[in-house]
Design an enzyme around this catalytic site. Structure first.
Site, PDB file in Angstrom:
ATOM      1  N   ASP A  77       0.833  -1.197   0.000  1.00  0.00           N
ATOM      2  CA  ASP A  77       0.000   0.000   0.000  1.00  0.00           C
ATOM      3  C   ASP A  77       0.874   1.255   0.000  1.00  0.00           C
ATOM      4  O   ASP A  77       1.863   1.327   0.746  1.00  0.00           O
ATOM      5  CB  ASP A  77      -0.861  -0.033   1.269  1.00  0.00           C
ATOM      6  CG  ASP A  77      -1.877   1.083   1.324  1.00  0.00           C
ATOM      7  OD1 ASP A  77      -2.817   1.048   0.513  1.00  0.00           O
ATOM      8  OD2 ASP A  77      -1.740   1.972   2.180  1.00  0.00           O
ATOM      9  N   GLU A 119      14.320 -15.664   0.407  1.00  0.00           N
ATOM     10  CA  GLU A 119      14.658 -16.776   1.300  1.00  0.00           C
ATOM     11  C   GLU A 119      13.600 -17.878   1.205  1.00  0.00           C
ATOM     12  O   GLU A 119      13.796 -18.983   1.693  1.00  0.00           O
ATOM     13  CB  GLU A 119      14.712 -16.293   2.756  1.00  0.00           C
ATOM     14  CG  GLU A 119      15.938 -15.471   3.084  1.00  0.00           C
ATOM     15  CD  GLU A 119      15.817 -14.862   4.473  1.00  0.00           C
ATOM     16  OE1 GLU A 119      15.110 -15.423   5.343  1.00  0.00           O
ATOM     17  OE2 GLU A 119      16.419 -13.786   4.678  1.00  0.00           O
TER      18      GLU A 119
END
Ligand code: GLC
Length: 583
Positions: A223, A278
């Site tokens: 956002d 990751e």
């Protein structure tokens, strides 16, 4: 990218582990409070999403994006977050979230959640602590506090406006009861801006991203991604100074605005990218960044968020030349940044496209929020045009034309290379609800601009699932925003299995889209008619849209879907067809 990589996207479990699943995904935005209410309290909830997984699967989307479902006082529809690592008790629990995630994944649907990093709510424990702590304390350093100007600090630090109207600064009362410092809020006063120079804020968001990634979230919608970084060195420039500068330099396309689209924000995203990578497959992110087009690629970079919304089609009239230019430019830009393009006509912030296309051309789409986030940081649209479409006189709206064009535009969009973002209810052909009484409105832009802006409630009205019953099947109780009578004609139950209904059109198109989808290439085919757009994708998939007023001949091949009936084999006005050719 190779064909094999994109095609992995289509085959069940392969798609779930494909690191490129997002590149051409159809992503369906759920505004949870208005989707489906499982417990009958008038507010949609997480269990409501779980209950509708079969509907989502049948629709044929690849992912859902959930607007905020975090604890919130709803000062801005949930974009005022009290706690980033929890579920609003009004919407359910973390266990409900896990159950929903499992059900979506079992149906082969990915999950994208909204992250709101520019500001928290004023009920966040950190903001409460900041108010209770003295000036200069570590607690105040998490937000943006400044002394006021004037003899006794009675004037705000600058004269900037907030996006929702009214000043960007609000004055607090110090713990000892005296009038005190001012805090900055780009949006509502209940949404204090974080201080992103503070490492504690950075650490905390990494923790949040990890929290949801560990819970199986596949991606994030960021956002106000062009907010966060700020240069508030004193003296702060005044509004007039900023505006003058903006006009002289093609907006703020150089990163020099004090709080929009500054280059430093990309340091944050580089850190986030490491975290995303990751995971296997890497978590994805898409930036909501209302920035100058030359600056969008930075947000979409593979070293950053990876993808960015372009709102160009959403801001365009239904017009062949504009569509062609926007599509061409964005495909070039996406390729340059290594991202895939994004396409969107409707979301929770703008007037629904079935209404926009039924109104006279030349309007603006926003209702008081995002057009306001223009590069000048001011509160008015860049072009000075009005944006009160939702409040436009009803007699100007041609409902039938709006829907016909919306269907044609959507069928065109679904054929484009890149990700298609769809907003709940557009698959039903819903238009904007303009008949909400003032007393029932919820959007802060309405309250902060009395009589000027109508706000965004008209695209957030709870969905009609059935033609009868309380709240048209939204839930056993009422609906938190009033639904108009005409909703009954658009209910899911009225359209399911009905040939030619908007719902069946979306289902058919989404099914075909995943079968036909190939490399991210598009080739324009010359039509000799400026009102007709024709493009092809590898593998013989052709799309033709007639923006003009007379029916036109279709190219050779099998018409596999069209947004409206053909007329004696010809493509009528405001209609799109997909054609497959075996050569
Ligand atoms: C984004 C959201 C909008 C919200 C604003 C403030 O633009 O899409 O709904 O009001 O940010 O968080």
């Amino acid at each position: 990218m190779s064909t094999s990589a994109t095609q992995a996207h289509h085959t069940g479990t392969d798609r779930m582990s494909d690191p490129n699943w997002w590149r051409q995904a159809a992503v369906y935005q759920i505004y949870p409070r208005s989707f489906y209410d499982a417990n009958g309290d008038g507010l949609g909830d997480i269990k409501g999403v779980t209950a509708k997984v079969p509907y989502l699967k049948e629709l044929g989307i690849d992912a859902v994006w959930l607007s905020p479902f975090y604890p919130s006082a709803l000062a801005d529809g949930g974009y005022d977050v009290d706690d980033y690592r929890n579920v609003d008790p009004k919407l359910g629990t973390l266990e409900d979230f896990d159950e929903m995630a499992a059900a979506l994944h079992a149906a082969g649907i990915k999950i994208v959640v909204d992250i709101v990093p520019n500001h928290s709510s004023d009920r966040h424990e950190w903001f409460k602590e900041a108010l209770a702590s003295p000036k200069g304390s570590a607690a105040r350093e998490r937000y943006i506090f400044r002394d006021g100007r004037g003899e006794n600090g009675e004037l705000p630090p600058s004269d900037w406006d907030s996006v929702f109207g009214g000043p960007i600064w609000d004055r607090i009362t110090e713990p000892d009861g005296t009038p005190g410092q001012w805090y900055m809020h780009i949006f509502a006063k209940e949404q204090p801006d974080f201080n992103w120079e503070n490492p504690e804020i950075r650490e905390d968001f990494l923790k949040t991203l990890r929290f949801w990634s560990d819970r199986g979230v596949d991606g994030f919608r960021i956002d106000v991604a062009h907010g966060m970084a700020k240069d508030l060195s004193e003296p702060l420039p005044m509004k007039a100074e900023l505006e003058a500068k903006a006009h002289g330099t093609d907006g703020f396309a150089d990163g020099s605005h004090p709080f929009w689209d500054r280059d430093e924000v990309h340091e944050v995203y580089a850190e986030w990218r490491k975290l995303f990578n990751e995971y296997n497959p890497p978590r994805t992110a898409v930036a909501e960044a209302w920035v100058h087009e030359t600056r969008r690629a930075r947000y979409a970079s593979p070293e950053g968020l990876g993808q960015a919304f372009n709102f160009d089609l959403l801001q365009s009239d239904f017009d062949a030349a504009s569509f062609k230019k926007i599509i061409t430019d964005n495909l070039v830009a996406a390729k340059e940044s290594g991202a895939s393009s994004t396409w969107v006509f409707s979301n929770h912030d703008v007037v629904r496209h079935a209404t926009r296309y039924g109104l006279p051309k030349g309007g603006s789409v926003a209702q008081g929020t995002n057009a306001a986030q223009d590069v000048t940081g001011g509160t008015k649209g860049q072009d000075g045009k009005g944006w009160l479409l939702a409040g436009a006189p009803a007699e100007e709206l041609d409902v039938e034309l709006g829907l016909r064009r919306a269907r044609a535009a959507t069928l065109l969009l679904l054929a484009l290379p890149g990700s298609a973002y769809l907003y709940q209810g557009e698959e039903l052909g819903l238009r904007e609800v303009s008949e909400i009484p003032d007393a029932e409105r919820q959007d802060p832009s309405f309250f902060r601009n009395p009589g000027v802006e109508i706000g965004r409630d008209g695209c957030r009205v709870p969905l009609p699932w059935t033609a009868e019953g309380s709240s048209f099947g939204f839930g056993a109780g009422g609906a938190h925003l009033p639904q108009p009578e005409w909703f009954q004609d658009y209910a899911v139950a009225k359209q399911e299995g009905v040939e030619g209904s908007t719902l069946e059109l979306y289902r058919q198109a989404l099914r075909l889209r995943s079968d036909l989808q190939t490399d991210e290439e598009l080739e324009w085919v010359e039509t000799g008619n400026q009102d007709v757009l024709h493009f092809s994708r590898p593998g013989g998939w052709h799309t033709v849209t007639n923006f003009g007023s007379d029916p036109v001949e279709l190219p050779e091949g099998e018409v596999v879907v069209s947004s409206g009936p053909l007329e004696s084999g010809k493509l009528p006005a405001d209609t799109t067809a997909w054609i497959v050719r075996n050569s």
